[in-house]
Design an enzyme around this catalytic site. Structure first.
Site, PDB file in Angstrom:
ATOM      1  N   HIS A  64      34.925 -19.411 -15.414  1.00  5.52           N
ATOM      2  CA  HIS A  64      35.378 -18.996 -14.079  1.00  5.52           C
ATOM      3  C   HIS A  64      36.465 -17.913 -14.204  1.00  5.52           C
ATOM      4  O   HIS A  64      36.386 -16.874 -13.537  1.00  5.52           O
ATOM      5  CB  HIS A  64      35.915 -20.207 -13.314  1.00  5.52           C
ATOM      6  CG  HIS A  64      36.535 -19.861 -11.999  1.00  5.52           C
ATOM      7  ND1 HIS A  64      35.798 -19.388 -10.934  1.00  5.52           N
ATOM      8  CD2 HIS A  64      37.826 -19.903 -11.568  1.00  5.52           C
ATOM      9  CE1 HIS A  64      36.614 -19.159  -9.913  1.00  5.52           C
ATOM     10  NE2 HIS A  64      37.846 -19.462 -10.265  1.00  5.52           N
TER      11      HIS A  64
ATOM     12  N   TYR B 270      47.497 -12.530  -2.415  1.00  5.59           N
ATOM     13  CA  TYR B 270      47.835 -13.311  -3.610  1.00  5.59           C
ATOM     14  C   TYR B 270      48.837 -12.666  -4.575  1.00  5.59           C
ATOM     15  O   TYR B 270      49.440 -13.344  -5.394  1.00  5.59           O
ATOM     16  CB  TYR B 270      46.559 -13.742  -4.351  1.00  5.59           C
ATOM     17  CG  TYR B 270      46.039 -12.785  -5.394  1.00  5.59           C
ATOM     18  CD1 TYR B 270      46.217 -13.058  -6.765  1.00  5.59           C
ATOM     19  CD2 TYR B 270      45.363 -11.626  -5.049  1.00  5.59           C
ATOM     20  CE1 TYR B 270      45.733 -12.196  -7.729  1.00  5.59           C
ATOM     21  CE2 TYR B 270      44.875 -10.767  -6.010  1.00  5.59           C
ATOM     22  CZ  TYR B 270      45.060 -11.055  -7.349  1.00  5.59           C
ATOM     23  OH  TYR B 270      44.584 -10.205  -8.302  1.00  5.59           O
TER      24      TYR B 270
END
Ligand code: MN
Length: 417
Positions: free
Chosen positions: A135, A246
């Site tokens: 991931h 973010y």
């Protein structure tokens, strides 16, 4: 424990998640019960309050008459494990009054599809790790640099952020599509509106079973004493909001609007037979992150998408064992600075992707940021999650004739309100 088919009168199908080897813990309600602790066998839940109230368990029954399992878990593993083994013994007794006395049977056993399974623990704090190497590599390749996909710290520590506990809901809920700031690539300024890129994250989470004081650390050797069990976890993510917000502190409003957990806590003891060897970790980690033995777990995971009035489509199949860092390492890292932990805290794995494209644990990866849409069995296309889609996570462990499962972790997306 022998492998005989333990109870015949409670027909347990060989592909049931809730074999005699599982015996998870949860909380249920129905038309007559507000909240009782329960376990599961086959299609039934087992009312633990009634089991104790009728003298089958040596424990103060009041601990099973509470809205959450925290007080039960707080009793400690010597007690919670002995209760679990006690339940296995009771279910193995074919001559038990529990089975022969219909009135007693109906008080203790209820069909799982006729009760509501509630949030099993009061979650104080929630942490989300980022521990799947596939991931992390996929995301790093997509949003940064394919040659330097992993950040320099990634192979030295299990990266994580502190998330929001208040919006973690139990399977079966629905929530409105979140709204927030996004900055379209062709726009100078941000816009505000419903997320266009609502994603899922296939994760598991572990429940803390023993508290520590500030200043204490839990070593990788001690970690299993502090982990009560595991649940499935869907870390819903709004990718457009996330991309804009973010930097530099990490996810915030792109994650804290909703997360979904499965209702049954599968004990670490039930998962022990499915332990497997972990990743070879190179470069070598600092001593506090090193561990002994086989600490990964072979848990098969699946994600399904069901459109409104449609049927389930398998989006991906992955496996918990693909995680680079183990739960023991995550917990050792979380507490190495003296951060205290409490019973009921939840620590999620991070999206669990495997090496093959069919094993990617988010739509971001499965559709490669929307560039490769998925065609569903009704002919419609998905890049991300649509309104009225229902996402279901399943998980199970299987080895020879031993099978245990997590049940479902399900939620439906409603339009923005
Ligand atoms: Mn996550």
């Amino acid at each position: 424990m022998t492998n005989k088919n333990v109870i015949t009168c409670l027909d347990v199908s060989p592909d049931s998640d809730f074999s005699i080897y599982n015996i998870p813990f949860g909380i249920y309600s129905d038309t007559s019960i507000t909240n009782h602790a329960c376990s599961a066998i086959g299609d039934y839940i087992i009312d633990l309050y009634e089991l104790a109230n009728n003298g089958f368990l040596k424990i103060n029954k009041d601990v099973f008459n509470l809205p959450f399992l925290n007080d039960f878990i707080q009793l400690g593993k010597p007690i919670t494990n002995s209760i679990r083994l006690n339940i296995i013994d009771i279910l193995s007794d074919h001559q038990s009054e529990l089975i022969t006395n219909t009135q007693l049977f109906n008080l203790v056993f209820k069909k799982q599809n006729q009760v509501n399974l509630l949030l099993p623990v009061r979650i104080g704090d929630y942490t989300d790790f980022y521990s799947s190497i596939d991931h992390a590599q996929n995301i790093g390749t997509m949003i940064r640099d394919p040659k330097n996909a992993l950040m320099p710290n990634w192979k030295h520590l299990p990266v994580a952020y502190h998330g929001r506990a208040s919006s973690i809901c139990v399977s079966g809920h629905s929530f409105h599509r979140p709204k927030g700031q996004q900055k379209p690539a062709d726009s100078e300024l941000p816009i505000y509106g419903p997320t266009k890129l609502l994603d899922i994250e296939l994760e598991t989470a572990f429940v803390i079973g023993k508290s520590t004081q500030m200043g204490d650390s839990v070593s990788t050797d001690q970690a299993d004493d502090y982990i009560f069990g595991m649940v499935l976890f869907n870390d819903w993510s709004a990718r457009d909001i996330q991309t804009w917000e973010y930097v530099p502190l990490g996810p915030f409003l792109s994650k804290n609007f909703a997360s979904t957990i499965s209702p049954w806590i599968i004990t670490l003891e039930a998962l022990e037979p499915f332990r497997v060897k972990g990743y070879e970790q190179e470069p070598k980690l600092l001593p506090y992150l090193q561990y002994q033995g086989h600490k990964n777990i072979d848990i098969q995971l699946e994600v399904y998408l069901k459109p409104q009035n449609g049927s389930d489509n398998l989006l991906c199949s992955s496996n918990y064992k693909y995680l680079y860092y183990t739960m023991e390492q995550q917990l050792a890292h979380h507490t190495v600075n003296g951060c205290n932990i409490n019973v009921g805290d939840l620590m999620a794995s991070g999206t669990i992707s495997g090496p093959n494209p069919s094993e990617y644990g988010s739509l971001m990866e499965l559709t490669w940021r929307g560039t490769k849409p998925i065609i569903l069995n009704d002919g419609s296309e998905r890049k991300f999650v649509n309104d009225f889609d229902t996402i279901t996570l399943n998980g199970f462990c299987k080895k020879n004739n031993l099978r245990i499962g997590f049940g479902s972790c399900k939620a439906t997306v409603l339009p923005s309100n």
